[in-house]
Design a protein around this motif. Sequence first.
Motif, PDB file in Angstrom:
ATOM      1  N   ASP A  23       1.018  -1.190   0.024  1.00 10.36           N
ATOM      2  CA  ASP A  23       0.007   0.020  -0.119  1.00 10.36           C
ATOM      3  C   ASP A  23       0.783   1.078  -0.044  1.00 10.36           C
ATOM      4  O   ASP A  23       0.576   2.225  -0.688  1.00 10.36           O
ATOM      5  N   TYR A  24       1.971   1.155   0.721  1.00  8.75           N
ATOM      6  CA  TYR A  24       3.045   2.593   0.730  1.00  8.75           C
ATOM      7  C   TYR A  24       3.492   2.791  -0.605  1.00  8.75           C
ATOM      8  O   TYR A  24       3.456   3.881  -1.141  1.00  8.75           O
ATOM      9  N   ALA A  25       3.733   1.634  -1.299  1.00 12.59           N
ATOM     10  CA  ALA A  25       4.382   1.914  -2.805  1.00 12.59           C
ATOM     11  C   ALA A  25       3.276   2.662  -3.519  1.00 12.59           C
ATOM     12  O   ALA A  25       3.513   3.669  -4.421  1.00 12.59           O
ATOM     13  N   CYS A  26       2.032   2.552  -3.444  1.00 16.72           N
ATOM     14  CA  CYS A  26       0.864   3.069  -3.908  1.00 16.72           C
ATOM     15  C   CYS A  26       0.596   4.578  -3.397  1.00 16.72           C
ATOM     16  O   CYS A  26       0.570   5.566  -4.116  1.00 16.72           O
ATOM     17  N   GLU A  27       0.867   4.708  -2.180  1.00 18.99           N
ATOM     18  CA  GLU A  27       0.844   6.092  -1.520  1.00 18.99           C
ATOM     19  C   GLU A  27       1.917   6.770  -2.054  1.00 18.99           C
ATOM     20  O   GLU A  27       1.647   8.041  -2.464  1.00 18.99           O
ATOM     21  N   ARG A  28       3.110   6.327  -2.357  1.00 14.51           N
ATOM     22  CA  ARG A  28       4.221   7.212  -2.906  1.00 14.51           C
ATOM     23  C   ARG A  28       3.773   7.583  -4.263  1.00 14.51           C
ATOM     24  O   ARG A  28       4.094   8.669  -4.818  1.00 14.51           O
ATOM     25  N   MET A  29       3.317   6.602  -4.868  1.00 13.04           N
ATOM     26  CA  MET A  29       2.688   6.909  -6.439  1.00 13.04           C
ATOM     27  C   MET A  29       1.965   8.396  -6.377  1.00 13.04           C
ATOM     28  O   MET A  29       2.162   9.141  -7.214  1.00 13.04           O
ATOM     29  N   SER A  30       0.916   8.307  -5.563  1.00  9.48           N
ATOM     30  CA  SER A  30       0.010   9.596  -5.484  1.00  9.48           C
ATOM     31  C   SER A  30       0.874  10.567  -5.128  1.00  9.48           C
ATOM     32  O   SER A  30       0.362  11.596  -5.371  1.00  9.48           O
ATOM     33  N   GLN A  31       1.384  10.401  -3.940  1.00 11.68           N
ATOM     34  CA  GLN A  31       2.396  11.581  -3.567  1.00 11.68           C
ATOM     35  C   GLN A  31       3.058  12.455  -4.785  1.00 11.68           C
ATOM     36  O   GLN A  31       2.689  13.651  -4.799  1.00 11.68           O
ATOM     37  N   VAL A  32       3.818  11.686  -5.518  1.00  9.19           N
ATOM     38  CA  VAL A  32       4.502  12.138  -6.489  1.00  9.19           C
ATOM     39  C   VAL A  32       3.812  12.759  -7.525  1.00  9.19           C
ATOM     40  O   VAL A  32       3.942  13.961  -8.154  1.00  9.19           O
ATOM     41  N   LEU A  33       2.671  11.893  -7.886  1.00  6.84           N
ATOM     42  CA  LEU A  33       1.772  12.366  -9.105  1.00  6.84           C
ATOM     43  C   LEU A  33       1.152  13.658  -8.790  1.00  6.84           C
ATOM     44  O   LEU A  33       1.122  14.702  -9.781  1.00  6.84           O
ATOM     45  N   GLN A  34       0.646  13.775  -7.469  1.00  5.32           N
ATOM     46  CA  GLN A  34      -0.130  15.074  -7.102  1.00  5.32           C
ATOM     47  C   GLN A  34       0.707  16.381  -7.100  1.00  5.32           C
ATOM     48  O   GLN A  34       0.353  17.295  -7.707  1.00  5.32           O
ATOM     49  N   LYS A  35       1.857  16.084  -6.484  1.00  5.31           N
ATOM     50  CA  LYS A  35       2.988  17.217  -6.419  1.00  5.31           C
ATOM     51  C   LYS A  35       3.763  17.526  -7.976  1.00  5.31           C
ATOM     52  O   LYS A  35       3.865  18.641  -7.922  1.00  5.31           O
ATOM     53  N   ALA A  36       3.745  16.824  -8.685  1.00  5.07           N
ATOM     54  CA  ALA A  36       4.482  16.927  -9.776  1.00  5.07           C
ATOM     55  C   ALA A  36       3.359  17.204 -11.120  1.00  5.07           C
ATOM     56  O   ALA A  36       4.130  17.852 -12.229  1.00  5.07           O
ATOM     57  N   SER A  37       2.121  17.149 -10.993  1.00  5.14           N
ATOM     58  CA  SER A  37       1.248  17.103 -12.176  1.00  5.14           C
ATOM     59  C   SER A  37       1.094  18.600 -12.572  1.00  5.14           C
ATOM     60  O   SER A  37       1.358  19.691 -11.758  1.00  5.14           O
ATOM     61  N   PHE A  38       0.510  19.088 -13.689  1.00  2.00           N
ATOM     62  CA  PHE A  38       0.377  20.240 -14.088  1.00  2.00           C
ATOM     63  C   PHE A  38      -1.132  20.572 -14.247  1.00  2.00           C
ATOM     64  O   PHE A  38      -1.485  21.918 -14.040  1.00  2.00           O
ATOM     65  N   SER A  39      -1.951  19.610 -14.177  1.00  2.00           N
ATOM     66  CA  SER A  39      -3.425  20.103 -14.153  1.00  2.00           C
ATOM     67  C   SER A  39      -4.251  20.194 -12.907  1.00  2.00           C
ATOM     68  O   SER A  39      -3.902  19.298 -12.093  1.00  2.00           O
ATOM     69  N   PRO A  40      -4.938  21.193 -12.576  1.00  2.00           N
ATOM     70  CA  PRO A  40      -5.559  21.564 -11.594  1.00  2.00           C
ATOM     71  C   PRO A  40      -6.529  20.388 -11.121  1.00  2.00           C
ATOM     72  O   PRO A  40      -6.598  20.093  -9.888  1.00  2.00           O
ATOM     73  N   ILE A  41      -7.025  19.495 -12.096  1.00  2.00           N
ATOM     74  CA  ILE A  41      -7.889  18.579 -11.738  1.00  2.00           C
ATOM     75  C   ILE A  41      -7.306  17.318 -11.132  1.00  2.00           C
ATOM     76  O   ILE A  41      -7.746  16.535 -10.430  1.00  2.00           O
ATOM     77  N   ILE A  42      -5.917  17.429 -11.473  1.00  2.00           N
ATOM     78  CA  ILE A  42      -4.835  16.320 -10.728  1.00  2.00           C
ATOM     79  C   ILE A  42      -4.368  16.636  -9.503  1.00  2.00           C
ATOM     80  O   ILE A  42      -4.704  16.158  -8.433  1.00  2.00           O
ATOM     81  N   TYR A  43      -3.694  17.764  -9.514  1.00  2.00           N
ATOM     82  CA  TYR A  43      -2.976  18.226  -8.346  1.00  2.00           C
ATOM     83  C   TYR A  43      -4.028  18.996  -7.276  1.00  2.00           C
ATOM     84  O   TYR A  43      -3.622  18.836  -5.924  1.00  2.00           O
ATOM     85  N   ASP A  44      -4.992  19.544  -7.656  1.00  3.86           N
ATOM     86  CA  ASP A  44      -5.776  20.145  -6.617  1.00  3.86           C
ATOM     87  C   ASP A  44      -7.352  19.265  -6.351  1.00  3.86           C
ATOM     88  O   ASP A  44      -7.530  19.158  -5.203  1.00  3.86           O
ATOM     89  N   MET A  45      -7.746  18.777  -7.478  1.00  7.40           N
ATOM     90  CA  MET A  45      -9.025  17.898  -7.336  1.00  7.40           C
ATOM     91  C   MET A  45      -8.874  16.528  -6.973  1.00  7.40           C
ATOM     92  O   MET A  45      -9.894  15.625  -6.843  1.00  7.40           O
ATOM     93  N   VAL A  46      -7.538  15.933  -7.251  1.00  6.88           N
ATOM     94  CA  VAL A  46      -7.183  14.661  -6.686  1.00  6.88           C
ATOM     95  C   VAL A  46      -7.875  13.558  -7.797  1.00  6.88           C
ATOM     96  O   VAL A  46      -8.534  12.430  -7.090  1.00  6.88           O
ATOM     97  N   ASP A  47      -8.245  13.732  -8.968  1.00  6.60           N
ATOM     98  CA  ASP A  47      -8.788  12.734  -9.854  1.00  6.60           C
ATOM     99  C   ASP A  47      -7.915  12.124 -10.436  1.00  6.60           C
ATOM    100  O   ASP A  47      -7.517  12.034 -11.780  1.00  6.60           O
ATOM    101  N   PHE A  48      -7.614  10.965  -9.489  1.00  4.81           N
ATOM    102  CA  PHE A  48      -6.551   9.993 -10.151  1.00  4.81           C
ATOM    103  C   PHE A  48      -6.480   8.873  -9.042  1.00  4.81           C
ATOM    104  O   PHE A  48      -7.022   8.875  -8.009  1.00  4.81           O
ATOM    105  N   SER A  49      -5.969   7.838  -9.563  1.00  2.00           N
ATOM    106  CA  SER A  49      -5.564   6.669  -8.815  1.00  2.00           C
ATOM    107  C   SER A  49      -4.287   5.926  -9.266  1.00  2.00           C
ATOM    108  O   SER A  49      -4.148   5.901 -10.336  1.00  2.00           O
ATOM    109  N   ASN A  50      -3.626   5.136  -8.095  1.00  2.00           N
ATOM    110  CA  ASN A  50      -2.544   4.431  -8.410  1.00  2.00           C
ATOM    111  C   ASN A  50      -2.560   2.980  -7.713  1.00  2.00           C
ATOM    112  O   ASN A  50      -3.358   3.048  -6.838  1.00  2.00           O
TER     113      ASN A  50
END
Length: 590
Positions: A23-50
């Motif tokens: 589970d932690y490996a997936c949490e790390r995925m989400s932390q990286v994706l949210q912090k590095a993404s360019f789209s507000p729907i990803i970094y602010d609205m958290v519309d993603f999954s890993n």
Amino acid sequence: MTQTTAGRDLDPVTFEVLRRGFDYACERMSQVLQKASFSPIIYDMVDFSNALFDADVELIGQTANCPIHIAAMHYSARASLEEYPKETLSPGDVVVLNDPYLGGTHTPDVTLTTPLFHGETLMGFAVSRAHWTDVGQSLDTHVAGEGLRLPPGKLMTRGEINPELVSIIKNNTRTPQYIDGDIQAQLAALWACRDEIERLTNRYGLDVMREGMREVLDYTQERTRKAIEAIPDGRYEGADYMDSDGYSEEPVNVRVALEIKGDRIHVDMTGSDPQVMGPINSPLANTASAIYYSLKFFLDQNAPANAGLYRQVDFTIPEGTWLNPVWPAPTIGCTTAAASKITAAIWAAFAKAIPDRSIASTYAEGNWFNASVTDPATRETFIFADLPAGGWGGTPFNDGMNVTMDPLGNCQNLPAETAEMLFPLRYNAFEMITDSPGAGKFRGGAGVRLVVEFVGHGQISTMESSRTRAGSPGTNGGGEGRRQKQLRRKADGTVESVGGLSDSGEWLPQMLGGVQFKPGESFVFESGGGGGWGSPLERDPDSVAADVRNDLVTVQSASEVYGVVLDEHLAVDQPATDARRKELATAVRG
């Protein structure tokens, strides 16, 4: 498919370290994706999954982002592997896919899959799915009109990105400025999972890691079996509907039967309406995912969320229905329209099977809308989206949550600060609506009023909204939540309905496509409240008084619905309340 739970070989400490490590490996995925993404729907609205899958593409670990993504992702991964078999893949290969009829859901959800190796041994797969701001999608009667559809394709080969494919993607979006950054963010998420799994494997060894993956699946399967056995055998039916598909004024129905027998559940969607012209059809992967996460709420919530649950569930979803359409039915509204209705229907069935654990309906929508607005100074056109949440239903133990995303996801609304900084908009209101919760012993949660003013010319498309004919139903005597509204506020302050039921009683299809707004006009979305649980006359009078003081309930509703009479200080007048409740109870019996 029935599988037998094998014995446990790992000691409890190692098992728990590995389970948490997955589970932690997936949490790390989400932390990286949210912090590095360019789209507000990803970094602010958290519309993603890993998620992490084993070598057989069985879900091993995930992050709690969008449940509607998770149980659909193995369909995407398996479709990718049909095109690029395991034995042909190398470290650094990444396959991209978003086609709804090849394991995807709707076109904005783009899935990246990469193999995880330890040496030359395939350990599993890391999979990242994110909602991209724009892939050219629109409301259409053909899936080809919903934007760029990518069959499985090599985005990266041995660590080298495919520039031609990236160019094709950027040429098919109105927001090319986001593409490079979002791709790199999703790739970084994949590498984060790769690195975490490599660390675990280096520490525990290949055999122990494989055993850990097997045992977490078996563990969840065993806990799920016991949870199902605790539900009385029988057939329990539930139903719900979309107000329309946007092209017809007829409701679109979902019907479900839960067949409980021993330690298995069969979910039968027979009787649901045929596929429709409008863009709410749900491809198989999306419907299956909605079934799995809807069941999870009433099975063992503490069991690790993985494919072990799937082993105890069978389903029948007739092909050609709107819950298993055939090409080229449009699907862009599937994740937050169809999924919400599947959940509501399954929960209605569970209310008959286990009424002491039943939950009243949520506002049951994603309420995702897309909009464009043109800057009057530069003539540049911007694309943005939002997800105005509503109220959850009351439970046997507590009130429903206020303004909370539907069970399909843990997404968030677009912050006003972000919206006004990036786009020529003004967010003029985001406020809970008084008397929107369904009344009950435990009331529903409140809905919200969102007011978005266009500085330049704009247009709105609402792709997943319903509950405009009637509000969310209550359970065990609970009341209905307030229905949803879609309105236009003109520059002079007058308000008119643009979708759903107007105050005059006229109903317009609630699926809006390209509704135009002039500069100074506002789109007003009023989300629904959750249904109530139990009789309102059984609600603690002090709780009613607190709701009035918090502007969740009016003084009039306190008296007329709850039978609670308040004095000038908004405190309970107990003698008057006793008399009022007796009067209301007599009227109900009469």
